[in-house]
Design a protein around this motif. Structure first.
Motif, PDB file in Angstrom:
ATOM      1  N   VAL A  93      38.230  37.009  41.877  1.00  0.00           N
ATOM      2  CA  VAL A  93      39.476  36.782  41.144  1.00  0.00           C
ATOM      3  C   VAL A  93      39.208  35.769  40.042  1.00  0.00           C
ATOM      4  N   GLY A  94      39.539  36.145  38.824  1.00  0.00           N
ATOM      5  CA  GLY A  94      39.336  35.270  37.674  1.00  0.00           C
ATOM      6  C   GLY A  94      40.656  34.787  37.116  1.00  0.00           C
ATOM      7  N   VAL A  95      40.671  33.537  36.679  1.00  0.00           N
ATOM      8  CA  VAL A  95      41.879  32.939  36.101  1.00  0.00           C
ATOM      9  C   VAL A  95      41.515  32.237  34.806  1.00  0.00           C
ATOM     10  N   HIS A  96      42.149  32.632  33.703  1.00  0.00           N
ATOM     11  CA  HIS A  96      42.041  31.889  32.454  1.00  0.00           C
ATOM     12  C   HIS A  96      43.014  30.713  32.519  1.00  0.00           C
ATOM     13  N   LEU A  97      42.576  29.555  32.049  1.00  0.00           N
ATOM     14  CA  LEU A  97      43.459  28.387  32.074  1.00  0.00           C
ATOM     15  C   LEU A  97      44.735  28.630  31.272  1.00  0.00           C
ATOM     16  N   GLY A  98      44.684  29.563  30.324  1.00  0.00           N
ATOM     17  CA  GLY A  98      45.858  29.874  29.524  1.00  0.00           C
ATOM     18  C   GLY A  98      47.062  30.289  30.353  1.00  0.00           C
ATOM     19  N   LEU A  99      46.835  30.775  31.579  1.00  0.00           N
ATOM     20  CA  LEU A  99      47.959  31.126  32.444  1.00  0.00           C
ATOM     21  C   LEU A  99      48.860  29.924  32.689  1.00  0.00           C
ATOM     22  N   PHE A 100      48.256  28.729  32.774  1.00  0.00           N
ATOM     23  CA  PHE A 100      49.053  27.528  33.003  1.00  0.00           C
ATOM     24  C   PHE A 100      49.938  27.213  31.790  1.00  0.00           C
ATOM     25  N   ASN A 152      37.830  28.387  30.896  1.00  0.00           N
ATOM     26  CA  ASN A 152      38.606  27.574  29.954  1.00  0.00           C
ATOM     27  C   ASN A 152      38.857  28.378  28.690  1.00  0.00           C
ATOM     28  N   ASN A 153      39.860  29.228  28.776  1.00  0.00           N
ATOM     29  CA  ASN A 153      40.271  30.073  27.666  1.00  0.00           C
ATOM     30  C   ASN A 153      41.790  30.026  27.607  1.00  0.00           C
ATOM     31  N   ALA A 154      42.340  29.827  26.423  1.00  0.00           N
ATOM     32  CA  ALA A 154      43.778  29.618  26.284  1.00  0.00           C
ATOM     33  C   ALA A 154      44.598  30.900  26.369  1.00  0.00           C
ATOM     34  N   SER A 155      43.944  32.056  26.503  1.00  0.00           N
ATOM     35  CA  SER A 155      44.688  33.308  26.563  1.00  0.00           C
ATOM     36  C   SER A 155      45.321  33.493  27.932  1.00  0.00           C
ATOM     37  N   MET A 156      46.424  34.224  27.971  1.00  0.00           N
ATOM     38  CA  MET A 156      47.082  34.555  29.228  1.00  0.00           C
ATOM     39  C   MET A 156      46.314  35.707  29.872  1.00  0.00           C
ATOM     40  N   ASN A 157      45.553  35.388  30.906  1.00  0.00           N
ATOM     41  CA  ASN A 157      44.772  36.442  31.526  1.00  0.00           C
ATOM     42  C   ASN A 157      44.379  36.059  32.941  1.00  0.00           C
ATOM     43  N   PHE A 177      46.341  39.778  29.277  1.00  0.00           N
ATOM     44  CA  PHE A 177      46.807  40.337  30.543  1.00  0.00           C
ATOM     45  C   PHE A 177      47.581  41.627  30.326  1.00  0.00           C
ATOM     46  N   LEU A 178      48.367  41.686  29.247  1.00  0.00           N
ATOM     47  CA  LEU A 178      49.175  42.877  29.008  1.00  0.00           C
ATOM     48  C   LEU A 178      48.371  44.010  28.397  1.00  0.00           C
ATOM     49  N   LEU A 179      47.191  43.712  27.863  1.00  0.00           N
ATOM     50  CA  LEU A 179      46.329  44.791  27.379  1.00  0.00           C
ATOM     51  C   LEU A 179      45.850  45.658  28.539  1.00  0.00           C
ATOM     52  N   THR A 180      45.632  45.022  29.683  1.00  0.00           N
ATOM     53  CA  THR A 180      45.126  45.745  30.845  1.00  0.00           C
ATOM     54  C   THR A 180      46.214  46.027  31.878  1.00  0.00           C
TER      55      THR A 180
END
Length: 488
Positions: A113-120, A99-104, A243-246
């Motif tokens: 596989v990890g998904v940050h909720l920020g993707l939504f 539960n992190n608002a960042s796009m990652n 996401f764009l950092l990596t």
């Protein structure tokens, strides 16, 4: 139940990785296997899987995983559908939601596989979300991380420890004072441990596009997601999304992807309502403020929104979170009438019954649904919760225990099982479930303690004692491997 987070996550990482890296393995000069070129592998795919599972335990020991059975089930189904249409050979995948608002999003060797909720927040459709997940699966299928380790001639353990540090930092920014205190230089250094080459990124884009198309989704969503990423960069100022950092979005990468997308036939791809419903759940979780969420969803209903039906569903969730079950039912009624068989809506109806303590109704509805959705993870978890709230602890315990063979690596099930076992008076069951929970979260000392408590209570049950003794021996081996690692 506290997980007693270790003082240093790199120490935990060392312990986990030492299980699989024996002195002989570390000393051997092993080359990378064939990965489409002439090199050979430092580790086999099985060893890579085991390393990934060890890494996941260390990661869980440092972050709070987001546990929403409906959302987890949706993401897992989407991920496995994409994997079945990808070049990935090993489909043993472990999903972790944060539960992190960042796009990652990220993929770790071994199928994590990890998904940050920020993707939504940024993905405007399921196809756009799928484009990110397919990209990560491509990195896994091509073993880009293993290739990079070979090229840099570094120990894979060191690199995976750096990856752990990077992703913990990304997941805890703003929430963990210790990690937030790291300097910008350290952060930049850790981010570099996740970077892939431009060639790797373009290869992952190409394979990701192919996977999305093969799965029956819109390949042009890749370009749409690129646009969302670039738009997010403009909004966030100098620091781009995680996401764009990596996965840097260069002009050549975008142009190459767009050229590939143009080669696919144009056709209509229907939008998936379930994505938007899960997006509403994610927005609620990220907001952590039901009143603010209600205002958001109401504004969407009154104006423009990605999906009006999902916006109405969001108002149901917000009203329920605010304790306004009457208004929640009023908003839910037209959704149920239009789609009476939709499980997501039926589960919300049951949740409202549970909230109003109408447990008999909730249980009857759940049991009826189980006749048609016997394998539904969120439905079974919902029924287990209803049993527990209705003080039918033994039935809740039995249901959760019946799920453990199917989901042995799901910490949330073990956590819930420990709680309800205590309420049911099964104290040895509490300790055994807690031990599994701690093991999956990399807290080995606590796991050992819990197994010891269970053994004392079951001293006259020779079969159970034998099982626990084997588990304790396995833990002892973990300690020895850690000492070997420190000494080596």
């Amino acid at each position: 139940m506290s997980s007693n987070r270790p003082r240093t996550f790199l120490t935990t990482m060392a312990l986990c990785l030492a299980i699989f890296l024996t002195p002989e393995t570390r000393a051997a000069n092993i080359q990378l296997p064939s990965l489409g070129d002439t090199s050979s592998a430092v580790i086999s795919t099985q060893q890579e899987y085991e390393l990934g599972q060890a890494w996941l335990r260390a990661y869980r020991s440092r972050i709070s995983e987001y546990n929403d059975p409906l959302l987890h089930d949706y993401l897992e189904r989407l991920l496995h559908n994409l994997a079945s249409h990808s070049e990935l050979q090993d489909h043993r995948l472990s999903l972790v939601a944060i539960n992190n608002a960042s796009m990652n999003a990220f993929a770790v060797p071994g199928g994590v596989v990890g998904v940050h909720l920020g993707l939504f927040r940024y993905a405007k459709s399921e196809d756009q979300l799928a484009s990110v997940l397919a990209h990560e699966l491509a990195h896994l299928s091509q073993r880009h991380f293993a290739r990079r380790v070979a090229e840099q001639r570094k120990n894979s353990m060191v690199s995976m420890a750096g990856m752990l540090a990077s992703l913990v930092l990304a997941a805890t920014v703003g929430g963990d004072a210790g990690m937030a205190a790291m300097t910008a230089t350290q952060a930049a250094s850790l981010e570099n441990s996740l970077r892939y080459s431009r060639q790797n990124e373009q290869e992952a884009d190409r394979l990701g596009i192919e996977t999305v198309y093969a799965a029956g989704m819109d390949p042009s969503a890749v370009g749409g997601m690129f646009e969302e990423m670039l738009r997010a960069t403009r909004y966030t100022g100098n620091r781009p999304p995680e996401f764009l950092l990596t996965h840097p979005l260069t002009e050549s990468r975008v142009a190459d992807a767009n050229n590939r997308i143009a080669q696919y036939p144009k056709k209509y791809y229907p939008d998936n309502l379930e994505y938007h419903l899960m997006r509403a759940r994610s927005m609620m979780a990220m907001d952590q403020n039901p009143a603010a969420s209600l205002n958001r969803f109401q504004s969407e209903l009154d104006g423009d929104s990605l999906n009006h039906e999902a916006a109405r569903y969001g108002t149901v969730l917000a009203h329920a979170a605010l304790g306004n079950t009457g208004k929640a039912r009023e908003a839910l009624a037209p959704l149920l009438k239009a789609s009476p068989g939709k499980l997501t809506y039926r589960l919300q109806d049951i949740a409202l019954d549970r909230q109003e303590q109408k447990f008999v109704n909730a249980i009857e509805k759940s049991q009826q649904l189980l006749r048609r959705h016997a394998d539904s993870y969120p439905l079974r978890m919902s029924l287990a919760e209803t049993y527990m709230k209705a003080n039918r602890f033994t039935e809740s315990e039995q249901l959760l225990r019946s799920m453990t063979p199917e989901y042995p690596d799901n910490p949330y099930i073990w956590f819930q099982l420990a709680e309800v076992s205590g309420l049911a008076g099964n104290i040895s069951g509490v300790h055994k479930a807690r031990a599994q929970y701690y093991l999956l979260n990399g807290v080995f000392d606590k796991a050992r303690d819990q197994l010891g408590y269970a053994r004392k209570l079951l001293i006259n049950d020779f079969k159970e004692v034998a099982i626990i003794d084997q588990q304790l021996r396995d833990l002892e081996q973990l300690q020895k491997k850690m000492e070997e690692f420190r000494g080596g």
